[in-house]
Design a protein around this motif. Structure first.
Motif, short mmCIF file in Angstrom:
data_model
loop_
_atom_site.label_atom_id
_atom_site.label_comp_id
_atom_site.label_asym_id
_atom_site.label_seq_id
_atom_site.Cartn_x
_atom_site.Cartn_y
_atom_site.Cartn_z
N UNK A 200 0.86 -1.18 0.00
CA UNK A 200 0.00 0.00 0.00
C UNK A 200 0.90 1.23 0.00
N UNK A 201 0.63 2.14 -0.91
CA UNK A 201 1.40 3.37 -1.03
C UNK A 201 0.47 4.54 -1.31
N UNK A 202 0.95 5.73 -1.04
CA UNK A 202 0.20 6.95 -1.37
C UNK A 202 0.18 7.11 -2.88
N UNK A 203 -0.99 7.37 -3.44
CA UNK A 203 -1.16 7.43 -4.89
C UNK A 203 -0.23 8.44 -5.55
N UNK A 204 -0.04 9.58 -4.96
CA UNK A 204 0.71 10.66 -5.61
C UNK A 204 2.16 10.67 -5.15
N UNK A 205 2.76 9.52 -5.09
CA UNK A 205 4.13 9.38 -4.64
C UNK A 205 4.98 8.93 -5.82
N UNK A 206 6.07 9.51 -6.10
CA UNK A 206 6.60 10.69 -5.44
C UNK A 206 5.84 11.95 -5.85
N UNK A 207 5.87 12.95 -5.00
CA UNK A 207 5.18 14.21 -5.27
C UNK A 207 5.74 14.85 -6.53
N UNK A 208 4.84 15.35 -7.36
CA UNK A 208 5.24 15.97 -8.62
C UNK A 208 6.27 17.07 -8.38
N UNK B 2 -5.49 7.47 -1.82
CA UNK B 2 -5.45 8.92 -1.95
C UNK B 2 -5.18 9.63 -0.65
N UNK B 3 -5.53 9.05 0.47
CA UNK B 3 -5.36 9.73 1.76
C UNK B 3 -5.13 8.72 2.85
#
Length: 109
Positions: free
Chosen positions: A73-81, A107-108
């Motif tokens: 499980x990972x944060x969707x927006x990883x790595x941050x743009x 997402x959160x």
């Protein structure tokens, strides 16, 4: 953690962190073991041998997720743009749900 608690019986979380004080403050439950005083290599071996993992944003977590054979499980927006890691890798090295079926992007928290 809720995802795993809802999917599986007898879940137990093993937490390895370079900020264990933060982890103890923010992660709650009787099903959590905080691992301390190991080298990063030992922490990686422990986490990679778990059935599933929840990873944070960083190269250490990237490798743990890659080595784990269960759900990652990972944060969707990883790595941050436009972050250092994104620019270094062009955002290409965090698999999506479609790339490997063991990755789940959320997402959160």
């Amino acid at each position: 953690m809720g995802l795993f608690r809802s999917r599986y019986k007898n879940v137990y979380f093993v937490v390895c962190s370079d900020d264990i004080k933060w982890a103890r403050k923010h992660l709650r439950g009787g099903d959590i073991l905080f691992v301390t005083n190991n080298t990063p290599a030992v922490d990686m071996a422990i986490l990679a041998s778990c059935n599933h993992v929840i990873v944070s944003n960083g190269t250490f977590s990237w490798w743990v997720g890659w080595l784990c054979t269960g759900i990652t499980v990972r944060y969707r927006w990883m790595p941050k743009y436009d972050s250092y890691m994104y620019n270094m890798t062009r955002g290409e090295y965090w698999p999506t749900n479609d790339t490997y079926n063991h990755y789940v992007a959320i997402d959160s928290d």
